[in-house]
Design an enzyme around this catalytic site. Structure first.
Site, short mmCIF file in Angstrom:
data_model
loop_
_atom_site.label_atom_id
_atom_site.label_comp_id
_atom_site.label_asym_id
_atom_site.label_seq_id
_atom_site.Cartn_x
_atom_site.Cartn_y
_atom_site.Cartn_z
N VAL A 136 -40.18 20.34 9.06
CA VAL A 136 -38.95 19.58 8.82
C VAL A 136 -38.16 19.75 10.11
CG1 VAL A 136 -36.85 19.38 7.45
CG2 VAL A 136 -39.02 19.89 6.32
N PRO A 137 -38.11 18.72 10.95
CA PRO A 137 -37.73 18.88 12.35
C PRO A 137 -36.24 19.08 12.64
CG PRO A 137 -38.14 16.58 11.88
CD PRO A 137 -38.48 17.34 10.63
N CYS A 138 -35.71 20.22 12.26
CA CYS A 138 -34.31 20.53 12.54
C CYS A 138 -34.08 20.69 14.05
CB CYS A 138 -33.88 21.77 11.78
SG CYS A 138 -34.90 23.22 12.06
N HIS A 139 -35.14 20.96 14.80
CA HIS A 139 -35.01 21.10 16.26
C HIS A 139 -34.63 19.78 16.93
CE1 HIS A 139 -39.23 20.06 15.47
NE2 HIS A 139 -39.19 19.42 16.63
#
Length: 169
Positions: A136-139
């Protein structure tokens, strides 16, 4: 009394440090760096999750994470279990899944996207509590001026992930 869901775990290597993968009956429930990861579960909680050798969700996650780091995968296709979050956190985590690889968005734009333009700080806290690092690409969420801010795995890892994704086909 509500029974806790059974979770299992597996530790895998990655170019940015070993990762703890956790799965439950609904799917992948956690991906945390083993070292220098804020908000990662620890202690008795983690010790109660059995380490498994073979597990369909964890094995698939491991293969996809490896392909991602090899630059061969842009989007993860895994069953996800985000039920441990509040309804607001789950909404934010779902919105993160809509940010394509190789792109970034700001906290402000993301808060607009979910229809909560005044909840930027709460959104930032929810992004930071994302239990599925990388998947889950929080970056992909950056400051308003594009500055690299806040990543529970550390800014060097955030920079490395964004650099990797900028070169994906």
């Amino acid at each position: 009394m509500k029974q806790p869901k059974p979770l299992v775990q597996k530790v895998i290597p990655s170019p940015l440090g070993d990762l703890r993968l956790v799965a439950g009956p609904q799917g992948l429930a956690g991906v945390w760096f083993m070292q220098n990861q804020q908000h990662a579960p620890s202690g008795e909680r983690v010790d109660s999750w059995p380490l498994v050798g073979d597990h369909p969700v964890l094995d698939d996650a491991s293969r996809q994470i490896d392909a991602y780091f090899q630059g061969k995968l842009r989007r993860f296709e895994l069953p996800l279990d985000l039920a441990q979050g509040t309804p607001f956190q789950q909404q934010v985590w779902q919105a993160l899944l809509g940010i394509p690889a190789g792109e970034t968005t700001s906290y402000g734009v993301l808060s607009q996207r979910i229809g909560r333009p005044k909840a930027v700080r709460a959104l930032g806290a929810a992004v930071g509590r994302n239990p599925l690092s990388i998947v889950v690409p929080c970056h992909r969420v950056v400051g308003a001026a594009g500055a690299l801010t806040g990543y529970a795995g550390g800014l060097e890892r955030k920079r490395a992930l964004l650099l990797l994704e900028s070169g994906l086909p």
